[in-house]
Design a protein around this motif. Structure first.
Motif, mmCIF file in Angstrom:
data_model
loop_
_atom_site.group_PDB
_atom_site.id
_atom_site.type_symbol
_atom_site.label_atom_id
_atom_site.label_comp_id
_atom_site.label_asym_id
_atom_site.label_seq_id
_atom_site.Cartn_x
_atom_site.Cartn_y
_atom_site.Cartn_z
ATOM 1 N N GLU A 196 7.154 6.372 10.248
ATOM 2 C CA GLU A 196 6.196 7.150 9.443
ATOM 3 C C GLU A 196 5.458 6.252 8.469
ATOM 4 O O GLU A 196 4.253 6.352 8.275
ATOM 5 N N ARG A 197 6.232 5.355 7.898
ATOM 6 C CA ARG A 197 5.633 4.475 6.914
ATOM 7 C C ARG A 197 4.605 3.560 7.570
ATOM 8 O O ARG A 197 3.547 3.296 7.014
ATOM 9 N N VAL A 238 0.820 -1.211 0.000
ATOM 10 C CA VAL A 238 0.000 0.000 0.000
ATOM 11 C C VAL A 238 0.856 1.265 0.000
ATOM 12 O O VAL A 238 0.410 2.312 -0.456
ATOM 13 N N THR A 239 2.091 1.161 0.483
ATOM 14 C CA THR A 239 2.937 2.362 0.478
ATOM 15 C C THR A 239 4.013 2.288 -0.600
ATOM 16 O O THR A 239 4.989 3.014 -0.562
ATOM 17 N N GLN A 240 3.796 1.402 -1.572
ATOM 18 C CA GLN A 240 4.814 1.215 -2.610
ATOM 19 C C GLN A 240 5.097 2.509 -3.364
ATOM 20 O O GLN A 240 6.218 2.766 -3.792
ATOM 21 N N ALA A 241 4.060 3.331 -3.507
ATOM 22 C CA ALA A 241 4.218 4.560 -4.281
ATOM 23 C C ALA A 241 5.280 5.473 -3.674
ATOM 24 O O ALA A 241 5.918 6.251 -4.378
ATOM 25 N N SER A 249 12.695 11.552 -1.275
ATOM 26 C CA SER A 249 12.858 11.514 0.178
ATOM 27 C C SER A 249 12.044 10.348 0.732
ATOM 28 O O SER A 249 10.838 10.277 0.516
ATOM 29 N N GLN A 250 12.718 9.448 1.382
ATOM 30 C CA GLN A 250 12.044 8.281 1.930
ATOM 31 C C GLN A 250 11.566 8.567 3.352
ATOM 32 O O GLN A 250 12.307 9.137 4.156
ATOM 33 N N PRO A 251 10.324 8.186 3.667
ATOM 34 C CA PRO A 251 9.856 8.353 5.039
ATOM 35 C C PRO A 251 10.556 7.346 5.957
ATOM 36 O O PRO A 251 11.037 6.324 5.500
ATOM 37 N N SER A 252 10.588 7.662 7.245
ATOM 38 C CA SER A 252 11.190 6.720 8.183
ATOM 39 C C SER A 252 10.266 5.522 8.338
ATOM 40 O O SER A 252 9.103 5.557 7.939
ATOM 41 N N ALA A 310 -3.056 4.129 8.508
ATOM 42 C CA ALA A 310 -4.059 5.101 8.088
ATOM 43 C C ALA A 310 -4.749 4.659 6.805
ATOM 44 O O ALA A 310 -5.969 4.746 6.664
ATOM 45 N N LEU A 311 -3.939 4.161 5.847
ATOM 46 C CA LEU A 311 -4.514 3.741 4.563
ATOM 47 C C LEU A 311 -5.427 2.542 4.741
ATOM 48 O O LEU A 311 -6.515 2.480 4.165
ATOM 49 N N LEU A 312 -5.007 1.589 5.561
ATOM 50 C CA LEU A 312 -5.839 0.408 5.775
ATOM 51 C C LEU A 312 -7.140 0.804 6.467
ATOM 52 O O LEU A 312 -8.197 0.260 6.162
ATOM 53 N N ALA A 313 -7.045 1.782 7.370
ATOM 54 C CA ALA A 313 -8.254 2.231 8.047
ATOM 55 C C ALA A 313 -9.211 2.884 7.050
ATOM 56 O O ALA A 313 -10.423 2.695 7.116
ATOM 57 N N LYS A 314 -8.636 3.625 6.119
ATOM 58 C CA LYS A 314 -9.472 4.275 5.103
ATOM 59 C C LYS A 314 -10.310 3.275 4.335
ATOM 60 O O LYS A 314 -11.442 3.532 3.970
ATOM 61 N N VAL A 315 -9.731 2.118 4.013
ATOM 62 C CA VAL A 315 -10.486 1.120 3.247
ATOM 63 C C VAL A 315 -11.095 0.069 4.174
ATOM 64 O O VAL A 315 -11.531 -0.981 3.720
#
Lengths: 285, 603, 338
Positions: B466-467, B451-454, B460-463, B473-478
């Motif tokens: 953060e990831r 889900v965070t592949q993008a 700049s890579q998130p830590s 958050a994304l899983l909660a959204k769906v």
């Protein structure tokens, strides 16, 4: 629903793997395991039968050859030659073949055309003939044998892997990786290679068996390793002359090649069954 | 029952070797000349019925109890040879996927004549004449030429006609049709259904019609049995079960199906999934109870029997009469229609796409896949694209996201020209949700990494922390539980995979989301979950959507406007209600008519 | 129909011409790089340096390599493949003399391999879901680990030495003569009506054929078995069963034709391996064919013979690939109308 379940490992994988391991140990530790030096001649004690045949002695478990050399020691040292060739040559052929297969399968178009035509030209030679031709040009020696196998058998990897790459290339997750801005190199390394890796490893194992055979063939026709390096093919060629009187001398190296190739094949097939996600899924349910 | 039944399945139980039951206590009867529909979602066990009758159950499955009577004979007691002799002669089959149901290396003529020879036509001439006669009967043009064709030269609709002709060739007493229209386009579906109905009448055959589609069953069948988790939960006259269901599951299925007419309501969402055979074994109560909006403690402890509620109408529920009370969730806060921004997210002018195609002689041909497309998508707008296979809707999506090049016209996406701007500049703003999650999700990555592949493509890579937060958050959204992050896609159900697919596209906060047939192939209850999710996300996240679908009702349910595509052109566009209530173009009319069916069933 | 077949065959054959030309260039180039002087080789050891120089000039060896190739190619098209340095006679004659024996061997081996392979594959498949299937598959993997030259040696050991049933040397009983007409011993013996010679030839060719054929057949069995398993998962097989066809009708009437396609492609692509195998097998059985000649030519650096035989190997391999391709087209209507 999905629980981690204990699964019995594949039978072929276990049997093949342990036999391969055994041959490998023989090869690596040959000087410590072998009872004699492979080239030590005992001219008073030639063509001795193995210990289980009439007149066999425990001094030479597998008997001796026409020069009085200990067959068991020569077989153990032969494993060293066979395994060196199998490992290095197969790895080389794999690297070369996989590289071109990924280029051709991923980019398609003219890259694919050129690589595919080259493979076609290569494959129009019977592999045995091509490797012998190469040895005629390169001369004998263990490094030459390895080079010849790499140059002949990279096409085997290229042909099979290319279609595997094409299948992976057609998957939507590869398209997605491009959509989010992955570079071609990154797509190949991170998305395609993991998908082709199981096939790659399987082919590598099968290729090791083939390399053992090719090395034996080349040594058999005296186009392989120099005569002071023990090799199974060479032992077969030597023993042929005396096969009426001493059939064991011929049978034993044949058995050595057979067992080694069979275990590589079993190991490779076992790997394929274990690594194939479809198959693994079936076994899981 | 009595002699008046052609097929009588009595207390049938099919089990796995492990003892887990696939079908449990199924009773069904078909009278001569009647059509019995069996409705169920995938996993309900409906396809096992046909296999049990033909003795072609998959390995590891066996009939463990009960019997099947056919025309006064007990199939389950017969030897294999006698039983096989009935097949193709007295029992015909119509398959689900006509494209793969005929042998690709034999001609149509060879296959049908072989079948005719088997059912007793002696001479080659008589067989050929009969084949031609049958082909004409099922409405195939130029029947004589067809005999020499190979299956790949025919369309799916034509092949299904050939197969129907073969199924009815021997005037069988019973025909079993397993999802015969699922693989076909909407307009063809309609014709095939009509054909089966007509053939049934002329040959006076009974039909066992297996389907997942309520509307279709209402249209085709006299009686219907609803199957859930291996048991029949309701059976009765088709019209009654659709209009006045007496079991909560039937009612919920009905409410979860988007419709093309009538008021637009929210879809009923059934929580969770159907219990697997493994899970069913330990259940003591009603299998549907965990998902049932009416369930009470008694439902979890004792299983209701299938009882006659009204004459001819059976239901397996403790409170059958309450089923009617189930209502779809209220349109929350009167469905705030999101205000459409004025900004254009996508604008196509005279857009076209042509391919160069090489035939086997190496001649190059130009094929125009798309011609002169003019349309736009505004900020926050949900636009649907409908069309059948070959209409060019997939080429269009590929072109918008940049998987294919524009060959003519202009395409402006998020203020940038698609044809001249490099791909990299779009990739955060336009995302594609692929049709087939199986192929779209790399099976070797965890869900969290998918889900965070993008983000991986960014400079700049998130830590890691953060990831991890982003994944949650994304899983909660769906609406997926956070613990799926560590799993692999093979471990998820079809609906869950599709949610991951959507979450992944949302990762970069795109302005435009393109969804290509994302609910086709999903079960009705799962489809409802996904469609409602899209509507929720619209309020929460805010993006424009281009939804490609062959199902008009789906588009109507989710979208504001729609485009109708046919053979690479847009034939009609406008607000959904207008287009579907009052279609102008003949093709749209045909589509709408096919989707509505001859019978309009209200709720 | 026949025209379509011929057209496909013609197209295939035309397509292999450029491949073959590239092969000739590669082999020619490779052999010229060898540290061998063809001029010196073609003269007796007693030749003076002047004689060798003159010969070099005559053979065009002082010119650039592409000119040498053109000279060779012109000769080759006219049927002149140069002179064998070992035999001091025309290479074409030397090679053609041995060719029929090898072709006879390879065709017999191919027929044997396909027969045993298809039969075995069907047998193992019809035992599916039983212990016999597993046993069959294990035996197949075991035989697969025995390449042709090992099988040849094993046969000699078992059937030639321990139980001398078959002869292990040559093509025909010593002292027996068959007048040469086609060069194919089996056919010639039949043509002259000499059945004793025919059976003798059969007796002598049996072991080489079995060694070559048996080495190739497990691959065929395996592919046919896998392909049948795959075919039986297709929907049209289920539909045939639902129409009431018997197991035999389904296997032979419906499945086999589709399942043979991968086998045909396999035989086409692996033919090179079988043909290459003749080289060793001929050597082991002292079978007077191309393989033996090739080994001798390699040992004595007889370049023109090596070149000629290499090209024959390539041409035959390419030809068989094309035949298999054409056959695959025939079996698969989807390709035919592509």
């Amino acid at each position: 629903m999905m629980r981690k379940k204990f699964r019995l490992p594949d039978l072929g994988l276990v049997i093949g793997g342990s036999l391969v391991g055994l041959v490998l140990i023989c090869g690596v530790f040959a000087p410590w395991i072998a009872p004699y030096h492979p080239n030590d001649q005992e001219l008073l004690y030639i063509l001795a039968p193995p210990v289980w045949a009439d007149g066999g002695s425990a001094a030479h478990l597998f008997g001796t050859d026409s020069l009085g050399r200990d067959t068991l020691s020569r077989m153990i040292y032969g494993a060293r030659t066979a395994m060196t060739v199998a490992a290095v040559a197969s790895l080389g052929a794999m690297l070369l073949g996989a590289f071109f297969a990924h280029l051709a399968g991923y980019f398609g178009g003219w890259v694919d055309w050129i690589i595919s035509r080259t493979v076609e030209v290569w494959l129009s030679f019977p592999p045995v003939v091509l490797s012998m031709l190469l040895i005629t040009g390169l001369g004998i020696g263990i490094d030459k044998v390895i080079l010849a196998i790499v140059l002949v058998d990279w096409t085997r990897f290229c042909r099979v892997l290319r279609s595997e790459v094409q299948v992976a290339r057609g998957q939507d997750y590869v398209a997605f990786a491009r959509l989010i801005g992955f570079s071609h190199l990154r797509v190949i390394m991170k998305e395609i290679l993991p998908a082709t890796l199981p096939m790659l490893i399987t082919l590598l194992s099968l290729q090791m068996g083939i390399s053992v055979v090719v090395e034996a063939i080349l040594s058999f026709v005296a186009m392989g390793v120099p005569s002071d390096v023990p090799a199974w093919g060479q032992m077969i060629a030597d023993a042929r002359i005396d096969m009426y009187g001493a059939p064991w001398g011929l049978a034993l190296p044949i058995a050595a090649i057979f067992v080694t190739v069979l275990s590589f094949n079993l190991f490779g097939d076992g790997l394929r069954r274990t690594l194939d996600p479809r198959h693994a899924a079936n076994r899981g349910t | 029952m009595n002699d008046q039944t052609i097929l009588h399945i009595k207390n049938l139980e099919i089990s796995l070797k492990t003892g887990h039951k696939i079908l449990n206590g199924v009773d069904l009867a078909i009278r001569p000349g009647r059509v019995l529909g069996v409705i169920g979602e995938s996993g309900a066990g409906k396809s096992m019925l046909g296999s049990a009758i033909a003795a072609t159950l998959p390995r590891g499955l066996a009939i463990s109890r009960g019997s099947i009577d056919f025309d006064g004979l007990t199939l389950t007691d017969m030897n294999a040879k006698t039983r096989r002799d009935l097949l193709g002669r007295d029992i015909g089959f119509i398959p689900q996927e006509p494209m793969s149901a005929l042998n690709p290396s034999l001609t149509i003529g060879h296959q049908i004549c072989h079948h005719l020879a088997r059912i007793g036509l002696r001479t080659a001439q008589s067989r050929e004449d009969r084949a031609v006669e049958l082909f004409s009967e099922v409405g195939l043009d130029r029947p004589r030429d067809l005999l020499k064709s190979y299956p790949h030269q025919l369309s799916g609709g034509m092949l299904q006609r050939v197969l129907i002709a073969m199924a009815f060739a021997s005037h069988p007493r019973l025909v079993i049709a397993d999802e015969p229209t699922t693989a076909l386009d909407v307009t063809i579906q309609q014709k095939v259904v009509e054909l089966i109905a007509r053939m049934r009448e002329t040959h006076n055959t009974s039909v066992l019609f297996i389907t997942h589609d309520l509307q279709l069953a209402a249209e085709v069948c006299d009686d219907v049995a609803v199957l859930y988790a291996g048991r029949i939960v309701e059976t009765g006259a088709a019209r009654r079960i659709i209009e006045a269901p007496m079991h909560p599951y039937s009612r919920c299925l009905n409410l979860a199906t988007p419709n093309l007419s009538g008021p637009k309501a929210r879809l009923m969402i059934l929580p969770g999934t159907m219990p697997s055979p493994l899970e069913r074994t330990v259940m003591t109560g009603c299998e549907f109870a965990p998902r049932c909006p009416l369930a009470e403690t008694r439902c979890h402890s004792s299983r209701p029997a299938l009882e006659e509620i009204v004459a001819g109408h059976h239901s397996a529920c403790h409170w059958p009469e309450r089923s009617g009370m189930i209502a779809p969730p209220a349109t929350s806060a009167e469905q705030v229609v999101p205000t459409l921004g004025s900004a254009m997210i996508l604008q196509a002018k005279g857009l076209g796409k042509a391919y160069r195609q090489h035939d086997w002689l190496g001649r190059v041909r130009r094929v125009e896949a798309l011609r002169e497309l003019n349309f736009e998508v505004r900020e926050g707008e949900f636009v649907g694209i409908v069309g059948e296979s070959g209409s060019g809707k997939s080429s269009l999506t590929k072109m918008i996201v940049g998987l294919e090049d524009v060959t003519s016209g202009t395409l402006e996406v998020v203020g940038m020209d698609r044809a001249t701007t490099p791909r990299e500049r779009f990739f955060d703003k336009v995302q594609l949700v692929f049709q087939d999650p199986q192929s779209a999700l790399n099976p070797r990555r965890t869900i969290g990494s998918l889900v965070t592949q993008a983000l991986e493509a960014r400079d700049s890579q998130p830590s890691a922390a953060e990831r991890k937060d982003m994944v949650a958050a994304l899983l909660a959204k769906v609406m997926l539980p956070p613990d799926v992050a560590g799993r692999f896609s093979d471990q998820l159900s079809g609906g869950q995979k599709q949610r991951v697919n959507i979450a992944r596209a949302l990762c970069s906060n795109p302005r435009l989301l393109i969804a290509d047939e994302i609910v086709s192939g999903l079960d009705v209850s799962v489809q409802a979950q996904i469609l409602e999710l899209l509507r929720e996300l619209r309020n929460e996240v805010g993006f424009s959507l281009l939804l490609i679908s062959h199902d008009l009702a789906v588009v109507r349910h989710v979208c504001d406007r729609t485009l109708v595509m046919c053979k690479g052109e847009i034939v009609e566009q406008g607000p959904v209600e207008e287009v579907f209530a009052n279609p102008q173009h003949p093709y749209t009319r045909q589509l709408v008519a096919a989707a509505l069916g001859p019978v309009v069933v209200g709720r | 129909m026949i025209i379509a077949i011929l057209r496909i065959l013609a197209r295939r054959l035309l397509a292999i011409i450029p491949v073959f030309v590239v092969v000739t260039i590669l082999v020619f180039g490779a052999l010229r790089i060898l540290p061998v002087d063809p001029a010196q080789m073609s003269l007796p050891p007693s030749a003076t340096i002047e004689q060798v120089e003159a010969k070099r000039e005559a053979m065009g060896l002082n010119r650039p390599i592409w000119e040498q190739y053109t000279i060779w190619a012109k000769g080759a098209v006219a049927g002149d493949l140069g002179e064998s340095s070992q035999y001091r006679m025309s290479t074409a004659a030397v090679v053609l003399d041995r060719l029929p024996a090898t072709i006879e061997l390879v065709i017999c081996a191919l027929v044997f391999a396909v027969g045993v392979g298809v039969g075995g594959g069907l047998l193992v498949f019809s035992a599916r879901d039983t212990v016999l299937e597993t046993v069959g598959l294990v035996v197949i993997s075991a035989v697969m680990a025995l390449p042709d030259f090992l099988l040849a040696l094993l046969f000699i050991l078992v059937l030639g030495v321990l139980m001398p049933i078959f002869p292990v040397n040559g093509r025909l009983e010593p002292g027996m003569q068959v007048p040469t007409q086609t060069g194919f011993l089996l056919i010639d013996a039949l043509l002259t009506g000499d059945f004793r010679a025919f059976f003798s030839a059969l007796h002598y060719i049996a072991l080489p054929v079995m060694a070559l054929g048996l080495a190739f057949s497990p691959t065929i069995m395996r592919v046919l078995h896998a392909s049948l398993v795959n075919t039986y998962q297709q929907s049209y097989i289920l539909q045939a069963r639902l129409r009431g066809l018997s197991g035999r009708e389904i296997l032979f009437g419906q499945a086999l034709k589709n399942a043979m396609l991968p086998v045909v492609i396999l035989v086409g692509t692996q033919f090179g391996g079988l043909f290459g195998g003749t080289l060793l097998v001929e050597m082991i059985f002292s079978f007077p064919g191309l393989g033996n000649l090739m080994v001798k030519a390699m040992q004595t650096s007889d370049l023109s013979v090596i070149m000629a035989i290499s090209l024959i190997y390539c041409a035959t391999t390419l030809l068989f690939n094309s035949l298999a391709d054409a056959l695959a087209y025939l079996l698969n209507p989807r390709l035919r109308n592509g």
